[in-house]
Design a protein around this motif. Structure first.
Motif, mmCIF file in Angstrom:
data_model
loop_
_atom_site.group_PDB
_atom_site.id
_atom_site.type_symbol
_atom_site.label_atom_id
_atom_site.label_comp_id
_atom_site.label_asym_id
_atom_site.label_seq_id
_atom_site.Cartn_x
_atom_site.Cartn_y
_atom_site.Cartn_z
ATOM 1 N N UNK A 1 49.586 -12.340 -15.821
ATOM 2 C CA UNK A 1 48.709 -13.387 -16.343
ATOM 3 C C UNK A 1 47.537 -12.832 -17.145
ATOM 4 N N UNK A 2 47.552 -11.541 -17.466
ATOM 5 C CA UNK A 2 46.551 -10.889 -18.308
ATOM 6 C C UNK A 2 45.194 -10.724 -17.626
ATOM 7 N N UNK A 3 45.088 -11.056 -16.364
ATOM 8 C CA UNK A 3 43.833 -10.897 -15.636
ATOM 9 C C UNK A 3 43.934 -9.673 -14.737
ATOM 10 N N UNK A 4 42.971 -8.765 -14.889
ATOM 11 C CA UNK A 4 43.019 -7.515 -14.143
ATOM 12 C C UNK A 4 42.355 -7.661 -12.769
ATOM 13 N N UNK A 5 42.758 -6.788 -11.862
ATOM 14 C CA UNK A 5 42.137 -6.730 -10.539
ATOM 15 C C UNK A 5 40.674 -6.319 -10.691
ATOM 16 N N UNK A 6 39.789 -6.989 -9.974
ATOM 17 C CA UNK A 6 38.354 -6.711 -10.073
ATOM 18 C C UNK A 6 37.909 -5.613 -9.108
ATOM 19 N N UNK A 7 38.857 -4.874 -8.537
ATOM 20 C CA UNK A 7 38.533 -3.728 -7.695
ATOM 21 C C UNK A 7 39.318 -2.518 -8.179
ATOM 22 N N UNK A 8 38.684 -1.363 -8.139
ATOM 23 C CA UNK A 8 39.330 -0.130 -8.601
ATOM 24 C C UNK A 8 38.814 1.042 -7.766
ATOM 25 N N UNK A 9 39.742 1.850 -7.284
ATOM 26 C CA UNK A 9 39.366 3.006 -6.478
ATOM 27 C C UNK A 9 39.391 4.259 -7.340
ATOM 28 N N UNK A 10 38.241 4.895 -7.468
ATOM 29 C CA UNK A 10 38.121 6.112 -8.261
ATOM 30 C C UNK A 10 38.833 7.264 -7.543
ATOM 31 N N UNK A 11 39.118 8.310 -8.287
ATOM 32 C CA UNK A 11 39.751 9.480 -7.668
ATOM 33 C C UNK A 11 38.855 10.116 -6.605
ATOM 34 N N UNK A 12 37.556 9.927 -6.751
ATOM 35 C CA UNK A 12 36.610 10.457 -5.768
ATOM 36 C C UNK A 12 36.628 9.665 -4.469
ATOM 37 N N UNK A 13 37.302 8.515 -4.475
ATOM 38 C CA UNK A 13 37.335 7.653 -3.307
ATOM 39 C C UNK A 13 36.375 6.489 -3.394
ATOM 40 N N UNK A 14 35.470 6.506 -4.391
ATOM 41 C CA UNK A 14 34.503 5.427 -4.555
ATOM 42 C C UNK A 14 35.210 4.153 -5.021
ATOM 43 N N UNK A 15 34.848 3.023 -4.434
ATOM 44 C CA UNK A 15 35.407 1.740 -4.824
ATOM 45 C C UNK A 15 34.422 1.020 -5.739
ATOM 46 N N UNK A 16 34.847 0.690 -6.946
ATOM 47 C CA UNK A 16 33.987 -0.048 -7.871
ATOM 48 C C UNK A 16 34.547 -1.454 -8.049
#
Length: 245
Positions: free
Chosen positions: A164-179
């Motif tokens: 649906x062209x809408x991205x997840x609003x959560x992303x886990x960085x390689x460092x483990x930080x969640x943005x």
């Protein structure tokens, strides 16, 4: 050519920012002609006057946005490539650039060049700290046709996912930080575009003062020059280092 070069920096001025004042003038003249048509001519010309006024409003709007754009869309230095937009900017360091080319998509048995230039990064996450939320929001909207191209290619190969062209609003960085938020959505979008098209970041040809392939050649030349300069600097440093007993 509208690019401007100095000894250390190359400036690129996109075609989309050209003729802003001229477009405003054309729009203003069209508005006056339309008003005069409605006011002075018979009712038979009323519809024509409305159409001219509408065209004038469109021209004024286009001219307004043209003059709001930065003087240069791209700035190429010995350290990085910087993209300038009225909503912000992003930056790619040379040592983070892995590949640059014109993206291609499948259309039947053919490969079609997109009207874009794509940059593949060694570390896409490094870019997240160099881009404003306002520009991210704009890019998420601007990139929707690219996502649609990926979906179309998947459907042609029998792998429709119905995104649906809408991205997840959560992303886990390689460092483990969640943005979270639009920055997380942009990180997920970069991941999707790299998977589907092979590149993380894109520039429209409208932001360039030359063809996409000519711009790619310029970036590759600059990238190679920076790498060669780094090698020479390392060699000079090593040769100048004192010999340890």
């Amino acid at each position: 050519m509208s690019g401007n070069e100095t000894s250390d920096t190359i400036y690129i001025r996109g075609v989309s920012s050209h003729n802003g004042i001229t477009t405003l003038i054309v729009g203003g003249v069209a508005l006056m002609i339309g008003n005069l048509t409605i006011t002075l001519l018979p009712e038979l010309f009323f519809l024509a006057g409305i159409l001219v006024i509408a065209a004038g409003i469109i021209a004024l709007t286009m001219g307004f946005f043209k003059i709001r754009e930065p003087k240069y869309s791209l700035e190429i230095t010995k350290q990085h490539l910087v993209y300038h937009h009225r909503l912000g900017k992003w930056r790619i360091e040379w040592d983070n650039l892995q590949r640059v080319d014109v993206p291609r998509v499948h259309k039947g048995l053919e490969h079609i060049d997109l009207e874009m230039v794509g940059f593949r990064l060694k570390d896409p996450e490094a870019m997240l700290a160099n881009i404003s939320p306002r520009l991210i929001t704009h890019l998420l909207m601007e990139q929707r046709p690219l996502v649609a191209q990926i979906e179309l290619s998947n459907c042609e190969s029998g792998r429709c996912y119905g995104d649906d062209l809408i991205e997840d609003a959560k992303y886990k960085m390689r460092s483990g930080e969640l943005i979270k938020g639009v920055t997380a959505m942009f990180a997920n979008r970069m991941r999707k575009l790299q998977s589907g098209l092979g590149y993380d970041v894109f520039i429209s040809v409208n932001e360039l003062d030359r063809s996409a392939h000519e711009f790619v050649a310029l970036i590759r030349q600059c990238h190679d020059s920076v790498k060669a300069s780094a090698v020479r600097a390392d060699d000079t440093h090593n040769s100048a280092a004192p010999i340890q007993d």
